[in-house]
Design a protein around this motif. Structure first.
Motif, mmCIF file in Angstrom:
data_model
loop_
_atom_site.group_PDB
_atom_site.id
_atom_site.type_symbol
_atom_site.label_atom_id
_atom_site.label_comp_id
_atom_site.label_asym_id
_atom_site.label_seq_id
_atom_site.Cartn_x
_atom_site.Cartn_y
_atom_site.Cartn_z
ATOM 1 N N ARG A 240 0.008 -5.863 9.510
ATOM 2 C CA ARG A 240 0.661 -4.652 9.032
ATOM 3 C C ARG A 240 2.167 -4.806 9.192
ATOM 4 N N SER A 241 2.874 -4.437 8.180
ATOM 5 C CA SER A 241 4.326 -4.506 8.328
ATOM 6 C C SER A 241 5.012 -3.660 7.273
ATOM 7 N N ILE A 242 6.262 -3.395 7.523
ATOM 8 C CA ILE A 242 7.130 -2.733 6.564
ATOM 9 C C ILE A 242 8.132 -3.780 6.120
ATOM 10 N N ILE A 243 8.207 -3.982 4.802
ATOM 11 C CA ILE A 243 9.049 -5.054 4.267
ATOM 12 C C ILE A 243 10.056 -4.497 3.266
ATOM 13 N N THR A 244 11.044 -5.312 2.934
ATOM 14 C CA THR A 244 12.029 -4.943 1.915
ATOM 15 C C THR A 244 11.527 -5.360 0.535
ATOM 16 N N MET B 243 5.607 6.458 8.495
ATOM 17 C CA MET B 243 6.496 6.920 7.432
ATOM 18 C C MET B 243 7.184 5.692 6.855
ATOM 19 N N VAL B 244 7.062 5.492 5.558
ATOM 20 C CA VAL B 244 7.689 4.336 4.912
ATOM 21 C C VAL B 244 9.138 4.713 4.590
ATOM 22 N N PRO B 245 10.106 3.991 5.183
ATOM 23 C CA PRO B 245 11.518 4.324 4.961
ATOM 24 C C PRO B 245 11.955 4.041 3.522
ATOM 25 N N ASP B 246 13.106 4.598 3.142
ATOM 26 C CA ASP B 246 13.686 4.318 1.831
ATOM 27 C C ASP B 246 13.886 2.811 1.666
ATOM 28 N N ARG B 247 13.646 2.334 0.452
ATOM 29 C CA ARG B 247 13.835 0.922 0.087
ATOM 30 C C ARG B 247 12.986 -0.033 0.923
ATOM 31 N N ARG B 248 11.844 0.454 1.423
ATOM 32 C CA ARG B 248 10.908 -0.373 2.180
ATOM 33 C C ARG B 248 9.494 -0.141 1.633
ATOM 34 N N TYR B 249 8.595 -1.056 1.956
ATOM 35 C CA TYR B 249 7.208 -0.992 1.495
ATOM 36 C C TYR B 249 6.284 -1.330 2.644
ATOM 37 N N PHE B 250 5.146 -0.645 2.720
ATOM 38 C CA PHE B 250 4.158 -0.902 3.763
ATOM 39 C C PHE B 250 3.066 -1.774 3.175
ATOM 40 N N VAL B 251 2.777 -2.888 3.838
ATOM 41 C CA VAL B 251 1.759 -3.826 3.346
ATOM 42 C C VAL B 251 0.732 -4.093 4.431
ATOM 43 N N ILE B 252 -0.485 -4.414 3.997
ATOM 44 C CA ILE B 252 -1.557 -4.837 4.896
ATOM 45 C C ILE B 252 -2.123 -6.122 4.329
ATOM 46 N N MET C 33 0.812 -1.190 0.000
ATOM 47 C CA MET C 33 0.000 0.000 0.000
ATOM 48 C C MET C 33 0.854 1.252 0.000
ATOM 49 N N GLY C 34 1.929 1.253 0.768
ATOM 50 C CA GLY C 34 2.770 2.427 0.865
ATOM 51 C C GLY C 34 4.122 2.198 0.228
ATOM 52 N N LEU C 35 4.538 3.147 -0.589
ATOM 53 C CA LEU C 35 5.825 3.066 -1.272
ATOM 54 C C LEU C 35 6.886 3.837 -0.494
ATOM 55 N N PRO C 36 8.163 3.618 -0.820
ATOM 56 C CA PRO C 36 9.225 4.337 -0.122
ATOM 57 C C PRO C 36 8.993 5.849 -0.158
ATOM 58 N N GLY C 37 9.112 6.491 1.012
ATOM 59 C CA GLY C 37 8.962 7.931 1.121
ATOM 60 C C GLY C 37 7.540 8.414 1.354
ATOM 61 N N GLU C 38 6.551 7.534 1.231
ATOM 62 C CA GLU C 38 5.162 7.936 1.455
ATOM 63 C C GLU C 38 4.813 7.850 2.938
ATOM 64 N N THR C 39 3.740 8.541 3.315
ATOM 65 C CA THR C 39 3.192 8.385 4.654
ATOM 66 C C THR C 39 1.874 7.643 4.525
ATOM 67 N N VAL C 40 1.663 6.715 5.434
ATOM 68 C CA VAL C 40 0.426 5.946 5.470
ATOM 69 C C VAL C 40 -0.219 6.217 6.821
ATOM 70 N N LYS C 41 -1.488 6.574 6.787
ATOM 71 C CA LYS C 41 -2.210 6.817 8.030
ATOM 72 C C LYS C 41 -3.445 5.930 8.047
ATOM 73 N N ILE C 42 -3.625 5.222 9.151
ATOM 74 C CA ILE C 42 -4.821 4.419 9.371
ATOM 75 C C ILE C 42 -5.607 5.147 10.445
ATOM 76 N N GLU C 43 -6.778 5.658 10.072
ATOM 77 C CA GLU C 43 -7.566 6.466 10.993
ATOM 78 C C GLU C 43 -9.038 6.095 10.860
ATOM 79 N N ASN C 44 -9.640 5.728 11.987
ATOM 80 C CA ASN C 44 -11.051 5.344 12.015
ATOM 81 C C ASN C 44 -11.374 4.290 10.966
ATOM 82 N N GLY C 45 -10.450 3.342 10.790
ATOM 83 C CA GLY C 45 -10.678 2.237 9.865
ATOM 84 C C GLY C 45 -10.427 2.550 8.410
ATOM 85 N N ARG C 46 -9.994 3.746 8.094
ATOM 86 C CA ARG C 46 -9.721 4.125 6.713
ATOM 87 C C ARG C 46 -8.216 4.322 6.520
ATOM 88 N N VAL C 47 -7.763 4.091 5.291
ATOM 89 C CA VAL C 47 -6.342 4.202 4.974
ATOM 90 C C VAL C 47 -6.114 5.449 4.117
#
Length: 76
Positions: free
Chosen positions: A57-61, A39-48, A1-15
């Protein structure tokens, strides 16, 4: 869901990605404990995971990504 450098916010059940609602129909049914900004770090990805009632939820390489979705089945 989130690419390197993006911010992901989960609020009230919405992404939200970089402050914009991802999809109105992509609602995570869970407690308010998930309300956070990630905050998704460089060279990482946020997945749900698909189990949104108990999201994995996790941040993966990049190396942890082994495929891509080529077809999505929906009951709608």
């Amino acid at each position: 869901m989130g690419l390197p450098g993006e911010t992901v916010k989960i609020e009230n059940g919405r992404v939200y990605i970089d402050g914009k609602l991802y999809r109105k129909d992509y609602i995570i049914r869970s407690s308010t404990a998930l309300n956070k900004l990630i905050m998704v770090p460089d060279r990482r990805y946020f997945v749900i995971g698909d189990n949104r009632a108990n999201p994995d939820r996790s941040i993966i390489t990049r190396e942890a990504i082994v495929g891509k979705v080529i077809w999505h089945f929906s009951s709608k």
